[in-house]
Scaffold this active site. Structure first.
Site, PDB file in Angstrom:
ATOM      1  N   HIS A 306       0.854  -1.196   0.000  1.00  0.00           N
ATOM      2  CA  HIS A 306       0.000   0.000   0.000  1.00  0.00           C
ATOM      3  C   HIS A 306       0.885   1.240   0.000  1.00  0.00           C
ATOM      4  O   HIS A 306       1.956   1.244   0.602  1.00  0.00           O
ATOM      5  CB  HIS A 306      -0.900   0.024   1.253  1.00  0.00           C
ATOM      6  CG  HIS A 306      -2.065   0.939   1.099  1.00  0.00           C
ATOM      7  ND1 HIS A 306      -1.976   2.286   1.347  1.00  0.00           N
ATOM      8  CD2 HIS A 306      -3.324   0.697   0.692  1.00  0.00           C
ATOM      9  CE1 HIS A 306      -3.146   2.842   1.099  1.00  0.00           C
ATOM     10  NE2 HIS A 306      -3.988   1.905   0.705  1.00  0.00           N
ATOM     11  N   ASP A 363      -8.036  -5.099  -0.245  1.00  0.00           N
ATOM     12  CA  ASP A 363      -8.509  -5.971  -1.336  1.00  0.00           C
ATOM     13  C   ASP A 363      -8.192  -7.441  -1.133  1.00  0.00           C
ATOM     14  O   ASP A 363      -8.644  -8.279  -1.907  1.00  0.00           O
ATOM     15  CB  ASP A 363      -7.888  -5.502  -2.659  1.00  0.00           C
ATOM     16  CG  ASP A 363      -8.416  -4.125  -3.046  1.00  0.00           C
ATOM     17  OD1 ASP A 363      -7.604  -3.222  -3.290  1.00  0.00           O
ATOM     18  OD2 ASP A 363      -9.654  -3.968  -3.035  1.00  0.00           O
TER      19      ASP A 363
HETATM   20  C1  SDX Z   1      -6.086   0.133  -3.076  1.00  0.00           C
HETATM   21  O1  SDX Z   1      -4.220   4.571  -2.105  1.00  0.00           O
HETATM   22  C2  SDX Z   1      -5.203   3.986  -1.531  1.00  0.00           C
HETATM   23  O2  SDX Z   1      -5.626   4.362  -0.442  1.00  0.00           O
HETATM   24  C3  SDX Z   1      -5.791   2.820  -2.299  1.00  0.00           C
HETATM   25  C4  SDX Z   1      -6.840   2.002  -1.552  1.00  0.00           C
HETATM   26  C5  SDX Z   1      -8.112   2.789  -1.312  1.00  0.00           C
HETATM   27  O3  SDX Z   1      -8.844   2.450  -0.369  1.00  0.00           O
HETATM   28  O4  SDX Z   1      -8.429   3.680  -2.151  1.00  0.00           O
HETATM   29  O5  SDX Z   1      -6.317   1.558  -0.306  1.00  0.00           O
HETATM   30  C6  SDX Z   1      -7.244   0.766  -2.373  1.00  0.00           C
HETATM   31  O6  SDX Z   1      -5.811   0.469  -4.205  1.00  0.00           O
HETATM   32  C7  SDX Z   1      -5.256  -0.862  -2.312  1.00  0.00           C
HETATM   33  C8  SDX Z   1      -4.046  -1.394  -3.146  1.00  0.00           C
HETATM   34  C9  SDX Z   1      -4.552  -2.487  -4.072  1.00  0.00           C
HETATM   35  N1  SDX Z   1      -3.485  -2.873  -5.029  1.00  0.00           N
HETATM   36  C10 SDX Z   1      -2.877  -4.074  -4.918  1.00  0.00           C
HETATM   37  O7  SDX Z   1      -3.079  -4.900  -4.031  1.00  0.00           O
HETATM   38  C11 SDX Z   1      -1.893  -4.353  -6.052  1.00  0.00           C
HETATM   39  C12 SDX Z   1      -0.594  -4.911  -5.483  1.00  0.00           C
HETATM   40  N2  SDX Z   1       0.088  -3.833  -4.766  1.00  0.00           N
HETATM   41  C13 SDX Z   1       1.075  -3.056  -5.440  1.00  0.00           C
HETATM   42  O8  SDX Z   1       0.917  -2.912  -6.803  1.00  0.00           O
HETATM   43  C14 SDX Z   1       1.579  -1.856  -4.653  1.00  0.00           C
HETATM   44  O9  SDX Z   1       1.816  -2.282  -3.391  1.00  0.00           O
HETATM   45  C15 SDX Z   1       0.706  -0.600  -4.633  1.00  0.00           C
HETATM   46  C16 SDX Z   1       0.338  -0.135  -5.999  1.00  0.00           C
HETATM   47  C17 SDX Z   1      -0.507  -0.819  -3.831  1.00  0.00           C
HETATM   48  C18 SDX Z   1       1.554   0.493  -3.962  1.00  0.00           C
HETATM   49  O10 SDX Z   1       2.634   0.734  -4.792  1.00  0.00           O
HETATM   50  P1  SDX Z   1       3.732   1.855  -4.418  1.00  0.00           P
HETATM   51  O11 SDX Z   1       3.386   2.564  -3.157  1.00  0.00           O
HETATM   52  O12 SDX Z   1       3.979   2.672  -5.632  1.00  0.00           O
HETATM   53  O13 SDX Z   1       4.972   0.995  -4.053  1.00  0.00           O
HETATM   54  P2  SDX Z   1       6.063   0.539  -5.080  1.00  0.00           P
HETATM   55  O14 SDX Z   1       5.409   0.029  -6.336  1.00  0.00           O
HETATM   56  O15 SDX Z   1       7.056   1.634  -5.181  1.00  0.00           O
HETATM   57  O16 SDX Z   1       6.696  -0.748  -4.346  1.00  0.00           O
HETATM   58  C19 SDX Z   1       7.767  -0.596  -3.407  1.00  0.00           C
HETATM   59  C20 SDX Z   1       8.522  -1.927  -3.479  1.00  0.00           C
HETATM   60  C21 SDX Z   1       8.955  -2.294  -4.902  1.00  0.00           C
HETATM   61  O17 SDX Z   1      10.068  -3.165  -4.773  1.00  0.00           O
HETATM   62  P3  SDX Z   1      11.590  -2.508  -4.971  1.00  0.00           P
HETATM   63  O18 SDX Z   1      11.577  -1.820  -6.331  1.00  0.00           O
HETATM   64  O19 SDX Z   1      11.730  -1.541  -3.806  1.00  0.00           O
HETATM   65  O20 SDX Z   1      12.516  -3.690  -4.895  1.00  0.00           O
HETATM   66  O21 SDX Z   1       7.657  -2.991  -3.044  1.00  0.00           O
HETATM   67  C22 SDX Z   1       7.448  -3.894  -4.141  1.00  0.00           C
HETATM   68  C23 SDX Z   1       7.810  -3.144  -5.402  1.00  0.00           C
HETATM   69  O22 SDX Z   1       8.208  -4.058  -6.419  1.00  0.00           O
HETATM   70  N3  SDX Z   1       6.023  -4.256  -4.094  1.00  0.00           N
HETATM   71  C24 SDX Z   1       5.562  -5.477  -4.324  1.00  0.00           C
HETATM   72  C25 SDX Z   1       4.170  -5.384  -4.129  1.00  0.00           C
HETATM   73  N4  SDX Z   1       3.844  -4.129  -3.806  1.00  0.00           N
HETATM   74  C26 SDX Z   1       5.001  -3.422  -3.784  1.00  0.00           C
HETATM   75  N5  SDX Z   1       6.176  -6.636  -4.680  1.00  0.00           N
HETATM   76  C27 SDX Z   1       5.367  -7.716  -4.837  1.00  0.00           C
HETATM   77  N6  SDX Z   1       4.032  -7.716  -4.650  1.00  0.00           N
HETATM   78  C28 SDX Z   1       3.393  -6.563  -4.302  1.00  0.00           C
HETATM   79  N7  SDX Z   1       2.080  -6.539  -4.132  1.00  0.00           N
END
Ligand code: SDX
Length: 427
Positions: A306, A363
């Protein structure tokens, strides 16, 4: 004496006010940055940038705190109902009985949709994703409710709000019924707001509608848990579209499209599809954990991570508990729930996830309850939109009442410098 932050660049010092929110958060007010320094900031994804001051929802990502207008999500999920929470988010206070009854009455008075809208719905193939249908129908509603666009008076704004709170659930129900090949119908004005939604969605044409209070309560709680979440992607979309004064319904239609993405609200559908794939793979969670950590693999563990929560998403905790209760009460044994719990346990003990503070988000478990309630997987994100509707409305209303300027971010240009045109003969 106000607090300042000083930017020092090439021997020049620039002071910017530091402002404190009611939860002691601090922000550097850079409204004068460009006029003082000619420079702008650069912050892809706005990870460090506040777009507005808001009094609606407070999140503390480190402590896993979520409050709507100061009330904890735990208390609201336990003690309030969705219509009350909608009123609270939009108008700022919990309604007394008279206010709540009047609000519900005004919504009931608007609880029909022009018959012509069915022709627009009919034009979609059954294979259309419900989020695309819902976004289109929400925008199409404008044509049948033109007075909802110019909301310069609070009265006009109020009626635009009750109209969409009345008509949106009908569109949600019709979108699902169209997919299932069921006739489009209305609910029953004598029912509660959420029970009426459930009836519209599930009433069989040839059977009496039988209320199942466990199902209604679970649906009500899920809608409350999704109702608002400060400046997330879809809410920011609603605000920026609304800032051009495009009107409430157009802003909501854009928000629905933003929520559709699998990185945002679309994740609840993606989580269930991922869990089903793991089940078909014989429950091999390790394979999916490895994929999630493999930088060469675009796969992410859906429902994990998140932007704000670097601890447990409080909503995920509540939904996980509710999943056990609802499936138990309904006598449903769903192996997918056990796979989800196993995956969660593995991820929470895995260094990659621990280092990146990746926890289950809203989710991760919600789809398991939707499935138990008989909601098709492709409708999960529509249910998220239904829950988020009052939050989007509240944020749009706050933006309009505060007369926020039109949203128009700057950029850092990295393209070609000036160059003369070359005719095609010389290229
Ligand atoms: C919602 O914003 C809100 O409030 C949203 C929400 C709401 O109520 O409106 O809460 C609802 O959208 C919840 C999120 C639902 N999405 C998912 O579950 C999809 C999976 N999650 C990711 O795509 C990710 O965690 C996000 C999009 C939710 C957040 O992404 P960020 O904050 O941009 O973080 P990032 O992509 O920069 O990740 C940081 C690191 C990275 O690794 P490094 O490059 O540092 O090595 O964490 C890793 C990412 O690759 N990472 C994950 C991951 N989420 C982040 N690796 C594997 N699986 C994951 N789910």
């Amino acid at each position: 004496m106000s607090d300042n932050a000083t930017l020092e660049y090439k021997g020049e010092k620039y002071d910017f006010p530091v402002i404190k929110g009611t939860e002691d958060e601090l922000a550097i007010d850079i409204k004068t940055l460009r006029s003082l320094t000619t420079m702008t900031t650069l912050d892809p994804g706005y990870k460090n940038t506040g777009s507005c001051e808001s009094a609606i929802t407070f999140l503390d990502g480190e402590k896993g705190i979520l409050r709507y207008r100061g009330y904890s999500i735990e208390e609201l999920a336990e003690k309030a109902d969705f219509l009350e929470v909608a009123y609270l988010l939009i108008f700022g206070e919990l309604p007394n009985k008279e206010q709540l009854d009047a609000f519900h009455h005004d919504i009931i008075e608007e609880s029909t949709v022009d018959e012509e809208m069915k022709k627009i719905l009919d034009a979609f193939p059954k294979s259309a994703h419900p989020m695309g249908v819902l976004s289109s129908l929400t925008s199409a509603l404008i044509a049948f409710n033109p007075t909802t666009v110019d909301v310069s008076s609070e009265k006009a704004m109020y009626y635009a709000i009750v109209r969409i709170l009345a008509k949106f659930p009908i569109l949600v129900a019709w979108t699902m019924r169209k997919k299932k090949g069921l006739p489009l119908d209305y609910g029953d004005d004598s029912l509660g707001y959420v029970e009426n939604i459930h009836k519209m969605m599930f009433k069989r044409p040839n059977k009496e509608y039988k209320k199942n209070q466990i199902v209604i309560d679970a649906l009500d709680k899920l809608l409350i848990l999704h109702a608002d979440h400060e400046q997330n992607c879809s809410t920011s979309t609603v605000r920026i579209v609304g800032s051009s004064h495009a009107g409430l319904f157009a802003s909501l239609s854009a928000g629905i499209s933003a929520l559709w993405g699998p990185l945002h609200g679309g994740a609840n559908q993606a989580v269930l599809e991922m869990l089903q794939a793991i089940e078909e793979d014989g429950g091999d969670t390790k394979k999916y954990m490895a994929k999630a950590k493999d930088k060469n693999d675009p796969f992410r563990l859906m429902g994990f991570g998140h932007r704000v929560y670097k601890n447990f998403d409080p909503r995920a905790k509540i939904i996980k508990k509710a999943a056990d209760e609802v499936l138990g009460d309904l006598g449903i044994e769903d192996p997918i729930l056990e796979i989800a719990k196993g995956l969660e346990k593995e991820a929470l003990e895995d260094q990659y996830f621990v280092d990146r503070k990746l926890y289950p988000n809203v989710d991760f478990y919600s789809g398991i309850i939707y499935r138990a309630l008989g909601i098709p997987t492709e409708m999960f994100t529509v249910m998220f939109a239904l829950g988020r509707l009052p939050g989007w409305i509240a944020q749009w209303r706050e933006m309009r009442l505060r007369n926020e300027p039109i949203g128009r971010p700057r950029q850092l240009y990295i393209g070609e410098n000036s160059r003369p045109f070359v005719t095609v003969a010389k290229r």
